[in-house]
Design an enzyme around this catalytic site. Structure first.
Site, short mmCIF file in Angstrom:
data_model
loop_
_atom_site.label_atom_id
_atom_site.label_comp_id
_atom_site.label_asym_id
_atom_site.label_seq_id
_atom_site.Cartn_x
_atom_site.Cartn_y
_atom_site.Cartn_z
CG HIS A 1 -2.01 -1.02 1.11
ND1 HIS A 1 -3.06 -1.07 2.01
CD2 HIS A 1 -2.24 -2.00 0.22
CE1 HIS A 1 -3.88 -2.04 1.66
NE2 HIS A 1 -3.40 -2.63 0.59
CB CYS B 1 -6.40 -0.95 4.83
SG CYS B 1 -4.68 -1.48 5.03
CB CYS C 1 -2.01 1.24 6.14
SG CYS C 1 -1.40 0.41 4.65
CD GLU D 1 -2.20 3.98 3.01
OE1 GLU D 1 -3.41 4.19 3.17
OE2 GLU D 1 -1.76 3.15 2.17
#
Length: 159
Positions: A78, A106, A109, A80
């Site tokens: 991801h 999410c 993260c 992040e």
């Protein structure tokens, strides 16, 4: 010409970063900022040196996995996560920083951002993972939505 406010400026940079994404389902960009200075950036895609979903297809699409579920069945990181990793690789502390991200992080993260000491998250669009908002609230991390389009997400301030 009007200068953009700082939050708008950093969100526009996160949106530009998202254009580097190699994900077929969702293009996400993230930027970590402290004292109006960019610390690290990230976009979603396969780990360095591995083939991208753009090249080989998306397992999640093939398996019809809904957004926000079964994160482990994805070859990509991801945005992040990539921003946190970039900061770590270069020895940059992100404690006390603000994350600007095109999407709400999410829950995976979110856990990483909490433990990394991020103090605020500004996002443009929501994400189908309600646990992340609950964890951010419990961790007293300020959460702000800049993309209030047609009632999709309401900005929230957790202090």
């Amino acid at each position: 010409m009007t200068r953009p406010a700082w939050e708008e400026y950093f969100m526009e940079i996160a949106t530009l970063i998202s254009k580097r994404s190699t994900c077929l389902r969702r293009k996400v960009g993230a930027i970590l900022v402290k004292d109006k200075r960019i610390l690290a950036t990230g976009y979603n895609g396969a780990p360095t040196g591995l083939r991208h979903c753009l090249d080989i297809g998306c397992l999640r699409e093939k398996e019809k996995i809904s957004s926000g579920e079964r994160h482990e069945l994805c070859r990509g990181l991801h945005a992040e996560q990539n921003a946190i990793i970039q900061a770590a690789l270069h020895g940059v502390s992100i404690k006390g920083s603000t994350l600007y991200c095109t999407n709400l992080p999410c829950s995976i993260c979110t856990k990483m951002l909490i433990n990394a000491g991020v103090k605020k998250i500004v996002y443009k669009e929501g994400y189908a993972d309600p646990m992340s908002k609950d964890m951010l609230k419990q961790a007293n991390i300020l959460l702000e939505c800049l993309g209030k389009r047609s009632g999709r997400d309401e900005g929230e301030g957790y202090t």
